[in-house]
Design a protein around this motif. Structure first.
Motif, short mmCIF file in Angstrom:
data_model
loop_
_atom_site.label_atom_id
_atom_site.label_comp_id
_atom_site.label_asym_id
_atom_site.label_seq_id
_atom_site.Cartn_x
_atom_site.Cartn_y
_atom_site.Cartn_z
N UNK A 169 -16.10 -0.06 -85.46
CA UNK A 169 -15.79 -0.78 -86.70
C UNK A 169 -16.82 -0.41 -87.77
N UNK A 170 -16.40 -0.56 -89.02
CA UNK A 170 -17.29 -0.40 -90.16
C UNK A 170 -17.20 -1.66 -91.01
N UNK A 171 -18.29 -2.04 -91.62
CA UNK A 171 -18.32 -3.24 -92.46
C UNK A 171 -17.21 -3.20 -93.51
N UNK A 172 -16.55 -4.33 -93.69
CA UNK A 172 -15.50 -4.40 -94.70
C UNK A 172 -16.07 -4.23 -96.11
N UNK A 181 -20.71 -10.48 -92.57
CA UNK A 181 -20.64 -10.78 -91.14
C UNK A 181 -19.59 -9.98 -90.40
N UNK A 182 -18.93 -9.03 -91.06
CA UNK A 182 -17.93 -8.24 -90.35
C UNK A 182 -18.60 -7.27 -89.38
N UNK A 183 -17.87 -6.88 -88.35
CA UNK A 183 -18.40 -6.03 -87.30
C UNK A 183 -18.79 -4.65 -87.82
N UNK A 184 -19.84 -4.08 -87.22
CA UNK A 184 -20.25 -2.72 -87.54
C UNK A 184 -20.86 -2.11 -86.28
N UNK A 185 -20.52 -0.84 -86.01
CA UNK A 185 -21.06 -0.14 -84.87
C UNK A 185 -19.97 0.27 -83.89
N UNK A 186 -20.38 0.63 -82.68
CA UNK A 186 -19.41 1.09 -81.67
C UNK A 186 -19.92 0.80 -80.27
N UNK A 187 -18.98 0.61 -79.37
CA UNK A 187 -19.25 0.46 -77.93
C UNK A 187 -18.33 1.44 -77.21
N UNK A 188 -18.83 2.13 -76.19
CA UNK A 188 -18.00 3.04 -75.41
C UNK A 188 -18.26 2.85 -73.93
N UNK A 189 -17.20 2.94 -73.14
CA UNK A 189 -17.27 2.84 -71.69
C UNK A 189 -16.61 4.08 -71.10
#
Length: 322
Positions: A169-172, A181-189
């Motif tokens: 996600x990137x900040x709105x 407060x919007x999501x920013x960053x990434x998670x990978x599995x």
């Protein structure tokens, strides 16, 4: 119920250096918190959309963490599933302003294709020569868990041997509701099909179920049925982590979840699908523990449950052999 064994974890989050710290992110990321030249050395990365950079870096970390399994898997047996809701919002806002102020010729040809949300997953597949399949899930809050479920189904039906499941996600833009407060960053599995037995190369197993709360229908019926299906086998989950907003759906889940486990905690869900996935990364990265459930919901009525069963510190990163 199909599930995934998680062989590798990777995060790119402001203020978090490793998956176990994924819940301790900075509420207001400092400018320059992500150094693309350090995270993605080489040419061709600096001008990619930020959410694509986050995803590539997190996936690279997860693949390194997974050891030899990805490199020993044929390209045709590797797949990618990426969940997102706001990855392209800032870019499209910038493109709109470019067209209004100049014309369409002012849009960068490198970023122009990313108005299509499928490009983020496709770029990841190209980066790592993945030829199996590429899929994108888009929805507020639940897209990351939807990606987990899609990856589990793909492995269960034999479409691949390993799958990278990611959320980015990137900040709105400031003009959008909820930008703060919007999501920013990434998670990978990096995931393999769960066999039901502890995997010595894995952190644990993820199993996912979802429900839909239709308007005018008592929510407890759908939630009870989904909970029963998720918890029918294995020990009763010790802790439920509820990641919810203040929408009617979020409030309905909050009312329902009380008493479903010995421990229940509630965290706010901002715009995006990353916050629930941060919980998954943090709980897996923290090592062994009782079975836990992470639940999240979107105002549109979608509710997603993810059950985590951690293995007893089997993963090489947890007992220090890698």
């Amino acid at each position: 119920m199909t599930g995934l064994d998680v062989l590798g974890l990777g995060v790119v989050l402001p203020g978090a250096d490793k998956p176990a710290d994924a819940l301790a992110v900075s509420a207001a990321p400092a400018p320059g918190w992500f150094d693309v030249t350090a995270a993605l050395p080489g040419r061709g990365y600096r001008r990619l959309p930020a959410a694509c950079q986050y995803l590539l870096a997190a996936a690279g970390n997860a693949l390194d963490d997974a050891g030899a399994a990805p490199a020993s898997t044929p390209a045709e047996r590797l797949g990618v599933v990426v969940g997102t809701n706001n990855a392209g919002m800032a870019l499209m806002d910038e493109q709109d302003r470019t067209i209004l102020d100049l014309d369409a010729d002012g849009i960068s040809p490198i970023t122009a294709p990313y108005f299509a949300m499928s490009l983020f997953a496709s770029r990841l597949a190209v980066e790592h020569t993945i030829h199996g399949f590429t899929l994108t899930t888009n929805s507020p809050r639940t897209a990351g868990f939807d990606a987990v479920q899609a990856g589990a189904r793909a492995l269960a039906c034999g479409r691949a041997d390993l799958v990278i499941v990611g959320a980015t996600e990137e900040t709105l833009p400031d003009s959008e509701p909820g930008a703060e407060g919007s999501d920013i960053g990434a998670v990978a599995l990096v995931c393999a099909r769960a066999t039901g037995a502890p995997n010595p190369a894995a952190y644990g197993t993820c199993r996912m179920r979802n429900a839909f709360l239709a308007p005018g229908v008592a929510p407890a019926v759908a939630l009870d049925e989904t909970w029963a299906a998720l918890t029918a086998d294995g020990p009763r989950p010790r802790h439920v982590h509820a990641v919810l907003d203040d929408s009617p759906t979020g409030r309905a889940v909050l009312d329902w979840v009380d008493g479903k486990a010995a421990e229940v905690s509630v965290s706010p869900a901002g715009p995006g699908c990353l916050s629930p996935m941060r919980h998954v990364a943090a709980l897996l990265g923290a090592g062994s523990g009782p079975d836990r459930v992470v639940v999240t919901a979107a105002a549109e009525g979608n509710v997603a449950f993810l059950r985590l069963t951690n293995f007893p510190d089997n993963h090489p990163q947890l007992h220090g052999s890698r």
